[in-house]
Design a protein around this motif. Structure first.
Motif, PDB file in Angstrom:
ATOM      1  N   LEU A   8       3.648   0.818 -10.182  1.00 30.06           N
ATOM      2  CA  LEU A   8       3.490   1.521  -8.720  1.00 30.06           C
ATOM      3  C   LEU A   8       1.658   1.633  -8.523  1.00 30.06           C
ATOM      4  CD1 LEU A   8       6.895   3.565  -8.584  1.00 30.06           C
ATOM      5  CD2 LEU A   8       6.194   1.136  -7.260  1.00 30.06           C
ATOM      6  N   PHE A   9       1.543   2.354  -9.513  1.00 27.66           N
ATOM      7  CA  PHE A   9       0.124   3.058  -8.949  1.00 27.66           C
ATOM      8  C   PHE A   9      -0.846   2.191  -8.865  1.00 27.66           C
ATOM      9  CE2 PHE A   9       1.379   7.425 -10.058  1.00 27.66           C
ATOM     10  CZ  PHE A   9       1.172   7.805  -7.908  1.00 27.66           C
ATOM     11  N   ALA A  10      -1.105  -0.077  -9.667  1.00 30.51           N
ATOM     12  CA  ALA A  10      -1.858  -0.612  -9.906  1.00 30.51           C
ATOM     13  C   ALA A  10      -1.553  -2.006  -8.449  1.00 30.51           C
ATOM     14  CB  ALA A  10      -1.065  -1.505 -11.344  1.00 30.51           C
ATOM     15  N   PHE A  11       0.109  -1.167  -7.878  1.00 31.38           N
ATOM     16  CA  PHE A  11       0.533  -2.426  -7.218  1.00 31.38           C
ATOM     17  C   PHE A  11      -0.597  -2.964  -5.796  1.00 31.38           C
ATOM     18  CE2 PHE A  11       3.335  -4.167  -4.055  1.00 31.38           C
ATOM     19  CZ  PHE A  11       3.686  -5.808  -4.964  1.00 31.38           C
TER      20      PHE A  11
ATOM     21  N   SER B 281      -3.339  14.651 -11.320  1.00 25.60           N
ATOM     22  CA  SER B 281      -4.945  14.018 -12.048  1.00 25.60           C
ATOM     23  C   SER B 281      -5.218  12.815 -11.230  1.00 25.60           C
ATOM     24  CB  SER B 281      -4.737  12.999 -13.137  1.00 25.60           C
ATOM     25  OG  SER B 281      -5.916  13.210 -13.519  1.00 25.60           O
ATOM     26  N   PHE B 282      -6.250  12.127 -11.213  1.00 29.55           N
ATOM     27  CA  PHE B 282      -7.438  10.854 -10.401  1.00 29.55           C
ATOM     28  C   PHE B 282      -6.382  10.358  -9.639  1.00 29.55           C
ATOM     29  CE2 PHE B 282      -5.652   8.579 -14.940  1.00 29.55           C
ATOM     30  CZ  PHE B 282      -5.406   7.319 -13.476  1.00 29.55           C
ATOM     31  N   ARG B 283      -4.955   9.848  -9.969  1.00 29.75           N
ATOM     32  CA  ARG B 283      -4.149   9.396  -9.247  1.00 29.75           C
ATOM     33  C   ARG B 283      -3.945   9.852  -7.511  1.00 29.75           C
ATOM     34  NH1 ARG B 283      -1.199   9.680 -13.907  1.00 29.75           N
ATOM     35  NH2 ARG B 283      -0.835   7.751 -14.953  1.00 29.75           N
ATOM     36  N   TRP B 284      -4.391  10.772  -7.714  1.00 26.55           N
ATOM     37  CA  TRP B 284      -4.810  11.593  -5.389  1.00 26.55           C
ATOM     38  C   TRP B 284      -5.154  10.486  -4.524  1.00 26.55           C
ATOM     39  CZ3 TRP B 284      -1.341  14.744  -3.651  1.00 26.55           C
ATOM     40  CH2 TRP B 284      -1.083  15.360  -5.156  1.00 26.55           C
ATOM     41  N   LEU B 285      -6.481   9.552  -5.292  1.00 30.00           N
ATOM     42  CA  LEU B 285      -6.824   8.945  -5.095  1.00 30.00           C
ATOM     43  C   LEU B 285      -6.251   7.665  -4.351  1.00 30.00           C
ATOM     44  CD1 LEU B 285     -10.207   8.109  -7.156  1.00 30.00           C
ATOM     45  CD2 LEU B 285     -10.420   9.379  -5.077  1.00 30.00           C
ATOM     46  N   GLU B 286      -4.925   7.345  -4.545  1.00 28.70           N
ATOM     47  CA  GLU B 286      -4.129   6.138  -4.196  1.00 28.70           C
ATOM     48  C   GLU B 286      -3.800   7.215  -2.940  1.00 28.70           C
ATOM     49  OE1 GLU B 286      -3.579   3.598  -5.600  1.00 28.70           O
ATOM     50  OE2 GLU B 286      -3.379   3.374  -7.452  1.00 28.70           O
TER      51      GLU B 286
ATOM     52  N   SER C 196      -4.580   4.872  -0.330  1.00 34.45           N
ATOM     53  CA  SER C 196      -3.511   3.488  -0.026  1.00 34.45           C
ATOM     54  C   SER C 196      -2.707   3.749   0.458  1.00 34.45           C
ATOM     55  CB  SER C 196      -3.514   3.224  -1.386  1.00 34.45           C
ATOM     56  OG  SER C 196      -2.093   2.394  -1.345  1.00 34.45           O
ATOM     57  N   ILE C 197      -1.712   4.637   1.084  1.00 36.92           N
ATOM     58  CA  ILE C 197      -0.900   4.918   1.576  1.00 36.92           C
ATOM     59  C   ILE C 197      -1.128   5.470   3.281  1.00 36.92           C
ATOM     60  CG2 ILE C 197       1.019   7.199   2.071  1.00 36.92           C
ATOM     61  CD1 ILE C 197       0.571   7.979  -1.036  1.00 36.92           C
ATOM     62  N   ALA C 198      -2.515   6.427   3.353  1.00 35.21           N
ATOM     63  CA  ALA C 198      -2.977   5.712   4.654  1.00 35.21           C
ATOM     64  C   ALA C 198      -3.113   4.745   5.163  1.00 35.21           C
ATOM     65  CB  ALA C 198      -4.160   6.670   4.785  1.00 35.21           C
ATOM     66  N   VAL C 199      -3.731   3.473   4.481  1.00 37.37           N
ATOM     67  CA  VAL C 199      -3.685   2.486   5.098  1.00 37.37           C
ATOM     68  C   VAL C 199      -2.643   2.030   5.617  1.00 37.37           C
ATOM     69  CG1 VAL C 199      -4.740  -0.142   4.484  1.00 37.37           C
ATOM     70  CG2 VAL C 199      -5.747   2.147   3.102  1.00 37.37           C
ATOM     71  N   ALA C 200      -1.054   1.723   4.191  1.00 37.96           N
ATOM     72  CA  ALA C 200      -0.361   1.886   5.313  1.00 37.96           C
ATOM     73  C   ALA C 200       0.452   2.427   6.022  1.00 37.96           C
ATOM     74  CB  ALA C 200       1.010   2.076   3.649  1.00 37.96           C
ATOM     75  N   ALA C 201      -0.417   3.464   6.304  1.00 37.28           N
ATOM     76  CA  ALA C 201       0.262   4.260   7.169  1.00 37.28           C
ATOM     77  C   ALA C 201       0.120   2.976   8.940  1.00 37.28           C
ATOM     78  CB  ALA C 201       0.280   5.311   7.475  1.00 37.28           C
ATOM     79  N   VAL C 202      -1.683   3.300   8.882  1.00 37.48           N
ATOM     80  CA  VAL C 202      -2.018   2.683   9.607  1.00 37.48           C
ATOM     81  C   VAL C 202      -1.899   1.360  10.468  1.00 37.48           C
ATOM     82  CG1 VAL C 202      -4.735   1.844  10.440  1.00 37.48           C
ATOM     83  CG2 VAL C 202      -4.688   4.115   9.521  1.00 37.48           C
ATOM     84  N   ILE C 203      -1.095   0.346   9.724  1.00 37.33           N
ATOM     85  CA  ILE C 203      -0.611  -0.837   9.876  1.00 37.33           C
ATOM     86  C   ILE C 203       0.833  -0.275  10.283  1.00 37.33           C
ATOM     87  CG2 ILE C 203      -0.071  -2.923   8.694  1.00 37.33           C
ATOM     88  CD1 ILE C 203      -1.716  -2.144   6.513  1.00 37.33           C
TER      89      ILE C 203
ATOM     90  N   PHE D 246       0.937  -1.027  -0.156  1.00 44.93           N
ATOM     91  CA  PHE D 246      -0.155  -0.391  -0.229  1.00 44.93           C
ATOM     92  C   PHE D 246       1.072   1.277   0.123  1.00 44.93           C
ATOM     93  CE2 PHE D 246      -3.346  -3.225   1.745  1.00 44.93           C
ATOM     94  CZ  PHE D 246      -4.456  -3.072   0.701  1.00 44.93           C
ATOM     95  N   SER D 247       1.941   1.272   0.370  1.00 49.13           N
ATOM     96  CA  SER D 247       3.003   2.721   0.131  1.00 49.13           C
ATOM     97  C   SER D 247       3.747   2.496  -1.790  1.00 49.13           C
ATOM     98  CB  SER D 247       4.582   1.917   1.000  1.00 49.13           C
ATOM     99  OG  SER D 247       4.030   2.215   2.370  1.00 49.13           O
ATOM    100  N   GLY D 248       3.260   1.841  -2.366  1.00 48.06           N
ATOM    101  CA  GLY D 248       3.580   1.819  -3.797  1.00 48.06           C
ATOM    102  C   GLY D 248       3.192   3.036  -4.033  1.00 48.06           C
ATOM    103  N   PRO D 249       2.251   3.721  -3.866  1.00 51.58           N
ATOM    104  CA  PRO D 249       1.719   4.834  -4.429  1.00 51.58           C
ATOM    105  C   PRO D 249       2.802   6.326  -3.779  1.00 51.58           C
ATOM    106  CG  PRO D 249      -0.272   3.311  -4.457  1.00 51.58           C
ATOM    107  CD  PRO D 249       0.819   2.476  -3.452  1.00 51.58           C
ATOM    108  N   LEU D 250       3.350   5.975  -3.169  1.00 54.40           N
ATOM    109  CA  LEU D 250       3.717   6.943  -2.331  1.00 54.40           C
ATOM    110  C   LEU D 250       5.073   6.568  -3.350  1.00 54.40           C
ATOM    111  CD1 LEU D 250       5.177   9.438  -0.241  1.00 54.40           C
ATOM    112  CD2 LEU D 250       6.309   6.814   0.417  1.00 54.40           C
ATOM    113  N   LEU D 251       5.866   5.738  -3.395  1.00 53.59           N
ATOM    114  CA  LEU D 251       6.677   6.532  -4.185  1.00 53.59           C
ATOM    115  C   LEU D 251       6.543   6.220  -6.246  1.00 53.59           C
ATOM    116  CD1 LEU D 251       8.642   2.595  -4.053  1.00 53.59           C
ATOM    117  CD2 LEU D 251       9.467   5.217  -2.775  1.00 53.59           C
ATOM    118  N   GLY D 252       5.439   5.949  -6.436  1.00 49.12           N
ATOM    119  CA  GLY D 252       5.126   6.836  -7.914  1.00 49.12           C
ATOM    120  C   GLY D 252       4.694   8.303  -7.851  1.00 49.12           C
TER     121      GLY D 252
END
Length: 346
Positions: free
Chosen positions: A274-277, A161-166, A169-176, A143-149
């Motif tokens: 990274l954004f699809a991972f 663009s629409f990738r801000w929704l990712e 995913s980063i928030a989920v990684a932070a919570v875990i 769930f941290s993949g998009p951060l590198l993206g």
């Protein structure tokens, strides 16, 4: 983390629920795939078949080596979290569990892992704690993949663009990550996390006992605390390394079928990956939805002329990264059974 009640092998309901969940996720993935592919455009399957003719025999050998490296890195956290488990044993254990998770309902994969741990003289409790940390470390990386993206998008000067929704995913990684750090910090925090998590889950499942969840978190901390501080950083690095190798496999597959660097550069392949991972959380590493998302990003970067070859490359990537580990899992289980038989005779 497994529930405190533990899996009841005699009860078929958990297995049925797991299969129903998998079917639902596969249906969602299929619908998402169809939607994304329609947005991209109709695929020229004849051109995709022509792209597959670019493959040579030695490409398979290269991809086999890359996928082996990927599987070793994926299993490495078991080595870092469980005393008595070597890199070889960690890989055998992980490959065997991959096979079992595909051909049998849960908790068959956990049962196989425990059987392997016991045959190696590893306490089942320690083995399960290490397995949980292995999964949690992978989820943090996933769930941290998009951060590198986002970092790569910033480097190339492209708007998210629409990738801000990712960011979700980063928030989920932070919570875990925060939850894991709290659990291993002290018994008091471990019990607090277990109790509060149990109360939240009890809203949806009345049979959950928050006190038992607190006991489970405390036991988990006791089993993992000894090796956590030295093992966790190495485990995270191994999962990042796994993602790099997986990206290398994808890039090689695309290059082998004719998607050149002039058409789609490595940076854009990495951004697409990274954004699809995070969507590999779906069954079979997100087969379908992940491929559709990557395809859409590649077409966005290289134009419709790369679509057919990109489809061919994604097919090859999936054959090697999803199909090959299953075959290796069968070999791993056979090798382990032979070792156990030899120990019994001795």
């Amino acid at each position: 983390m497994s529930t405190p009640e533990g899996p009841d092998v005699s009860d078929a309901r958990p297995g049925r629920r797991a299969w129903i969940t998998r079917i639902v996720l596969l249906v969602v993935a299929a619908l998402s795939t169809v939607t994304v592919v329609r947005l991209v455009g109709r695929v020229d399957w004849e051109a995709a078949r022509d792209a597959l003719t670019h493959l040579s025999w030695w490409h398979a050998i290269v991809l086999l080596v890359v996928v082996l490296a990927r599987q070793i890195l994926l299993a490495m956290p078991l080595r870092f979290f469980i005393r008595g488990v070597t890199f070889y044993r960690a890989t055998i254990n992980d490959l065997g569990a991959t096979l079992m998770s595909l051909i049998a309902p849960p908790p068959s994969d956990i049962a196989l892992r425990v059987a392997m741990f016991k045959s190696w003289g590893v306490s089942p409790a320690k083995g399960l704690a290490g397995t949980v940390m292995n999964s949690l470390t992978f989820y943090i990386a996933r769930f941290s993949g998009p951060l590198l993206g986002f970092i790569l998008l910033l480097a190339v000067g492209e708007a998210p663009s629409f990738r801000w929704l990712e960011l979700l995913s980063i928030a989920v990684a932070a919570v875990i990550l925060v939850t894991v750090l709290m659990v291993v910090r002290s018994d008091r925090l471990a019990r607090t996390v277990g109790t509060r998590s149990g109360r939240i889950v009890r809203r949806f499942r009345k049979s959950v006992d928050p006190d038992r969840w607190a006991d489970a978190c405390q036991s988990f901390r006791a089993d993992i605390a000894e090796r956590f501080h030295s093992g966790f950083p190495l485990a995270v690095l191994s999962q990042v390394g796994m993602m790099v190798v997986d990206l290398a496999a994808l890039t090689l597959c695309l290059r082998f079928v004719g998607v050149t660097a002039d058409e789609v550069s490595l940076v854009w392949i990495a951004i697409a990956y990274l954004f699809a991972f995070p969507f590999t959380v779906f069954p079979l590493w997100g087969i379908g939805i992940v491929d559709a998302l990557i395809l859409a990003a590649l077409v966005e970067a290289g134009g419709l002329e790369v679509e057919a070859a990109a489809v061919a490359g994604l097919i090859v990537w999936r054959v090697f990264t999803v199909g090959l580990p299953v075959l290796l899992g069968a070999v791993a289980v056979a090798v382990w059974r032979r070792e156990v038989a030899g120990q019994s005779q001795a």
